[in-house]
Design an enzyme around this catalytic site. Structure first.
Site, PDB file in Angstrom:
ATOM      1  N   ASP A  99       0.858  -1.181   0.000  1.00 23.16           N
ATOM      2  CA  ASP A  99       0.000   0.000   0.000  1.00 23.16           C
ATOM      3  C   ASP A  99       0.897   1.234   0.000  1.00 23.16           C
ATOM      4  O   ASP A  99       1.773   1.372   0.851  1.00 23.16           O
ATOM      5  CB  ASP A  99      -0.859  -0.014   1.281  1.00 23.16           C
ATOM      6  CG  ASP A  99      -2.266   0.457   1.049  1.00 23.16           C
ATOM      7  OD1 ASP A  99      -2.424   1.583   0.539  1.00 23.16           O
ATOM      8  OD2 ASP A  99      -3.205  -0.287   1.365  1.00 23.16           O
ATOM      9  N   ASP A 206      -2.952   4.765  -2.407  1.00 26.90           N
ATOM     10  CA  ASP A 206      -3.947   5.420  -1.566  1.00 26.90           C
ATOM     11  C   ASP A 206      -4.310   6.796  -2.128  1.00 26.90           C
ATOM     12  O   ASP A 206      -3.433   7.527  -2.602  1.00 26.90           O
ATOM     13  CB  ASP A 206      -3.333   5.571  -0.156  1.00 26.90           C
ATOM     14  CG  ASP A 206      -4.350   5.899   0.917  1.00 26.90           C
ATOM     15  OD1 ASP A 206      -5.290   5.110   1.082  1.00 26.90           O
ATOM     16  OD2 ASP A 206      -4.177   6.934   1.588  1.00 26.90           O
ATOM     17  N   GLU A 264      -6.769   4.367  -5.650  1.00 28.00           N
ATOM     18  CA  GLU A 264      -8.054   4.543  -4.977  1.00 28.00           C
ATOM     19  C   GLU A 264      -8.633   5.893  -5.389  1.00 28.00           C
ATOM     20  O   GLU A 264      -7.989   6.923  -5.238  1.00 28.00           O
ATOM     21  CB  GLU A 264      -7.804   4.502  -3.471  1.00 28.00           C
ATOM     22  CG  GLU A 264      -9.033   4.502  -2.653  1.00 28.00           C
ATOM     23  CD  GLU A 264      -8.764   5.053  -1.279  1.00 28.00           C
ATOM     24  OE1 GLU A 264      -9.534   4.752  -0.377  1.00 28.00           O
ATOM     25  OE2 GLU A 264      -7.785   5.815  -1.107  1.00 28.00           O
ATOM     26  N   HIS A 341     -11.065  -2.525   3.637  1.00 24.94           N
ATOM     27  CA  HIS A 341     -10.907  -2.213   5.055  1.00 24.94           C
ATOM     28  C   HIS A 341     -11.625  -0.925   5.465  1.00 24.94           C
ATOM     29  O   HIS A 341     -11.511  -0.513   6.612  1.00 24.94           O
ATOM     30  CB  HIS A 341      -9.413  -2.089   5.364  1.00 24.94           C
ATOM     31  CG  HIS A 341      -8.813  -0.909   4.666  1.00 24.94           C
ATOM     32  ND1 HIS A 341      -8.729  -0.840   3.291  1.00 24.94           N
ATOM     33  CD2 HIS A 341      -8.300   0.256   5.133  1.00 24.94           C
ATOM     34  CE1 HIS A 341      -8.186   0.319   2.945  1.00 24.94           C
ATOM     35  NE2 HIS A 341      -7.921   0.999   4.050  1.00 24.94           N
ATOM     36  N   ASP A 342     -12.311  -0.273   4.531  1.00 21.56           N
ATOM     37  CA  ASP A 342     -12.976   0.997   4.830  1.00 21.56           C
ATOM     38  C   ASP A 342     -14.491   0.878   4.822  1.00 21.56           C
ATOM     39  O   ASP A 342     -15.186   1.897   4.804  1.00 21.56           O
ATOM     40  CB  ASP A 342     -12.580   2.061   3.786  1.00 21.56           C
ATOM     41  CG  ASP A 342     -11.140   2.544   3.943  1.00 21.56           C
ATOM     42  OD1 ASP A 342     -10.592   2.466   5.062  1.00 21.56           O
ATOM     43  OD2 ASP A 342     -10.566   2.992   2.932  1.00 21.56           O
TER      44      ASP A 342
HETATM   45  O1  TEU Z   1      -9.042   6.085   2.172  1.00 25.75           O
HETATM   46  C1  TEU Z   1      -9.354   7.254   1.502  1.00 25.75           C
HETATM   47  C2  TEU Z   1     -10.774   7.440   1.174  1.00 25.75           C
HETATM   48  O2  TEU Z   1     -11.064   8.331   0.423  1.00 25.75           O
HETATM   49  C3  TEU Z   1     -11.854   6.596   1.727  1.00 25.75           C
HETATM   50  O3  TEU Z   1     -11.821   5.349   1.224  1.00 25.75           O
HETATM   51  C4  TEU Z   1     -11.922   6.746   3.210  1.00 25.75           C
HETATM   52  O4  TEU Z   1     -12.330   5.620   3.871  1.00 25.75           O
HETATM   53  C5  TEU Z   1     -12.985   7.733   3.508  1.00 25.75           C
HETATM   54  O5  TEU Z   1     -12.831   8.819   2.705  1.00 25.75           O
HETATM   55  C6  TEU Z   1     -12.941   8.156   4.917  1.00 25.75           C
HETATM   56  O6  TEU Z   1     -14.041   8.956   5.088  1.00 25.75           O
HETATM   57  C7  TEU Z   1      -7.707   5.759   2.312  1.00 25.75           C
HETATM   58  C8  TEU Z   1      -7.563   4.513   3.146  1.00 25.75           C
HETATM   59  O7  TEU Z   1      -8.161   3.459   2.482  1.00 25.75           O
HETATM   60  C9  TEU Z   1      -8.154   4.773   4.491  1.00 25.75           C
HETATM   61  O8  TEU Z   1      -8.098   3.636   5.309  1.00 25.75           O
HETATM   62  C10 TEU Z   1      -7.378   5.894   5.130  1.00 25.75           C
HETATM   63  O9  TEU Z   1      -7.961   6.258   6.336  1.00 25.75           O
HETATM   64  C11 TEU Z   1      -7.318   7.114   4.222  1.00 25.75           C
HETATM   65  O10 TEU Z   1      -6.959   6.783   2.891  1.00 25.75           O
HETATM   66  C12 TEU Z   1      -6.266   8.072   4.686  1.00 25.75           C
HETATM   67  O11 TEU Z   1      -5.004   7.568   4.388  1.00 25.75           O
END
Ligand code: TEU
Length: 579
Positions: A99, A206, A264, A341-342
């Site tokens: 990542d 990310d 992402e 994971h989100d």
């Molecule tokens: O996530 C960024 C993101 O835009 C979303 O998927 C996030 O869950 C959401 O906007 C939060 O409200 C990435 C990672 O996947 C996430 O786990 C991190 O917290 C984030 O970046 C910050 O690095």
């Protein structure tokens, strides 16, 4: 399919390292634990392992706050463990990606420590610093009214140098300034080439569309008059130089290694905005995750993210269609995924876990849905055994995620009981924590996630682990796990249809059947324009429906159809039929 890049046909599997497998009994998953389960992943049909951040980090956002890109967070292991992981993947014909979190660092990163040390520091400009605004009463305010993702201002005041720094996420996650060419070069060299030189095969990148911020730093329009901070994604998503930056990253750090990339892409719901990132000719990214489907049910506006919004099945079907067909007529490529994971677990969101039978059928229907979608398939750990959300009886104290906790605290501070209850209800469906609880390996204590007599796992283990676990399912031919293995085999065997085929919805408005036709390109060498077809019918409702009639109504040609039927309410299972 001819000279297709390897990653198009591959199945990726995301590992959340803290919760996958603990080898040393500290209650925290680790690299040796992951390495010990490589055969499990290989046997499932996984081609590429994606490991969420394992780098040195204060863990304010579970490693998405990196303080040293070249060191491994000690509870996970060492750099040498990564070398072993790479070898263990490669020796099985698998690959591994890491990542890459380079929109921001941790405040503990050496770059930020330098940057904040003085206004004249050479790295001052590696982050985004702005002076305060003062009102008529001389009260200090942040440079803009923007609300960050974790329910606060995007700006934090730094006393020492008397300026604010920008952070789209937590205050501990300051944004890097991609406008600065030295900063970009350091990212390529220290975070990317370092790991690619060690044999890693690529990156999940990310927040890939947030590197180029609009440079005028103006207030966002007021859409939430109740809040001092306003949603402002248009200020930092898909900004003016974003494609220039990603092309450069590709040219300098990905292409020379033939590294695979999947970015992402949140806040980008229009296909026309997505294609430029993944058009092969553009030379940017191989793939992206677009979030319209996985974000179904989340509330509008950042403050309302966890106010659950019910939606009809037809909406899910329509969005699936959009993101299956957006690449038609382009040289771009799609991805298929429904967990990460989100987000909450797919069965809890799209299926029914109220009885063991409904749970099993839901898990299988979701497996079939995902395994028949075009694009590269990404699975998330535990999806293949039908792991579900944390029980609704667990209170907010069991939630560990900074985002869940901040939204809960914000709702509590509002003084509105109604809002607090709605937020908690939304968290029970959508919270990021649901996918972060320990993997359920067996019916041993702590679900076999950690060693015997070990410390308490960092997150509570789901009580259902005695019936929902990988060991039990491995021996049950009717289990969700066995079904995934089978579905992944079918996907590979018929990849012209499932991975590369076109997607056409059937019965668009039916609110319980989710049916579609996948169709291959014309088969090479065939006299007539023969295309191979599959009709997929998922019964997402509780009532039995005559699925075969749907196929008949489609006038499928005899002999060229394999009909897969998975029902939630009927007999379940899968059958094949001709014509
Ligand atoms: O996530 C960024 C993101 O835009 C979303 O998927 C996030 O869950 C959401 O906007 C939060 O409200 C990435 C990672 O996947 C996430 O786990 C991190 O917290 C984030 O970046 C910050 O690095």
């Amino acid at each position: 399919v001819g000279s297709t890049p390897w990653w198009k046909d591959a199945t990726f599997y995301q590992v959340y390292p803290a919760s996958f497998k603990d080898s040393n009994g500290d209650g925290w998953g680790d690299l040796p634990g992951l390495i010990s389960e490589m055969d499990y992943l290989h046997d499932l049909g996984v081609d590429v392992v994606w490991v969420s951040p394992i780098f040195e980090s204060p863990q304010k956002d579970m490693g998405y706050d990196v303080s040293d890109y070249q060191a491994i967070y000690a509870p996970y292991g060492t750099v040498e463990d990564v070398d072993v992981l790479v070898q263990e993947c490669h020796s099985r014909g698998m690959k591994v990606i890491l990542d890459l979190v380079v929109n921001h660092t941790s405040i503990e990163h050496a770059w930020f420590k330098e940057s904040r040390s003085s206004k004249n520091n050479p790295k001052r400009d590696w982050y985004i610093w702005k002076p305060a605004r003062y009102d008529d009463q001389g009260i200090r305010h942040p440079p803009t009214n923007w609300r960050g993702y974790f329910a606060s201002s995007t700006w934090t005041w730094d006393d020492r140098t008397q300026e604010y720094y920008l952070h789209l996420y937590a205050a501990d996650q300051p944004d890097l300034n991609w406008e600065n060419a030295d900063c970009r070069e350091a990212i390529y060299e220290e975070t990317m080439r370092f790991w690619l030189d060690r044999g890693v095969d690529g990156f999940r990148i990310d927040t890939v569309n947030k590197y180029s911020k609009r440079q005028d730093f103006v207030d966002a329009p007021i859409t939430d008059p109740e809040s001092p901070h306003q949603p402002a994604p248009e200020m930092w998503c898909n900004g003016p130089r974003i494609h220039e930056f990603i092309k450069e990253m590709n040219r300098k750090a990905l292409a020379p290694y033939k590294a695979v990339s999947v970015g992402e892409l949140s806040n980008t719901p229009h296909p026309s905005q997505v294609v430029p990132y993944v058009s092969a000719a553009a030379g940017e990214l191989d793939m992206v995750f677009e979030f319209s489907v996985i974000r179904l049910g989340t509330g509008n506006g950042f403050g309302a993210k966890y106010i659950y919004q019910p939606y009809p099945l037809s909406k899910l079907k329509g969005l699936t269609e959009t993101w299956q067909s957006f690449i038609e007529g382009t040289d771009a490529w799609a991805t298929a995924f429904i967990e990460n994971h989100d987000n909450g677990r797919a069965i809890s969101r799209f299926g029914d876990a109220s009885t063991p039978e409904a749970w099993r059928r839901s898990g299988r229907a979701i497996a079939l849905w995902q395994a028949t979608l075009s694009g590269t398939l990404f699975l998330y750990q535990g999806q293949e055994i039908g792991m579900v959300n944390m029980p609704a009886s667990w209170g907010i104290d069991e939630y560990r995620d900074i985002e869940s906790r901040n939204f809960y605290a914000e709702a509590a501070a509002s003084g509105s009981r109604e809002r607090l209850e709605a937020t908690m209800k939304g968290l029970q469906i959508l919270a990021r924590d649901h996918s972060r609880i320990p993997f359920q390996w067996s019916d041993a204590p702590h679900a076999g996630f950690t060693t015997e007599g070990a410390a308490k796992p960092w997150m509570r283990v789901h009580e259902n682990y005695r019936s929902v676990n990988a060991a039990q399912q491995a021996h049950d031919p009717d289990s969700i796990l066995s079904f995934y293995k089978h579905a992944l085999r079918l996907r590979r065997e018929h990849r012209d249809v499932f991975v590369h085929g076109s997607f056409k919805l059937v019965d668009r408005d039916d609110e319980s059947l989710f049916a579609y036709i996948k169709e291959s390109a014309p088969v090479a060498g065939a006299a007539a324009a023969v295309r191979r077809k599959a009709v997929v019918v998922l019964n997402m409702g509780a009532e039995t429906k005559a699925c075969v009639d749907v196929a008949r109504a489609m006038k499928c040609a005899a002999g060229d159809v394999r009909l897969l039927v998975s029902t939630l309410g009927g007999q379940g299972g899968e059958s094949t039929a001709k014509g």
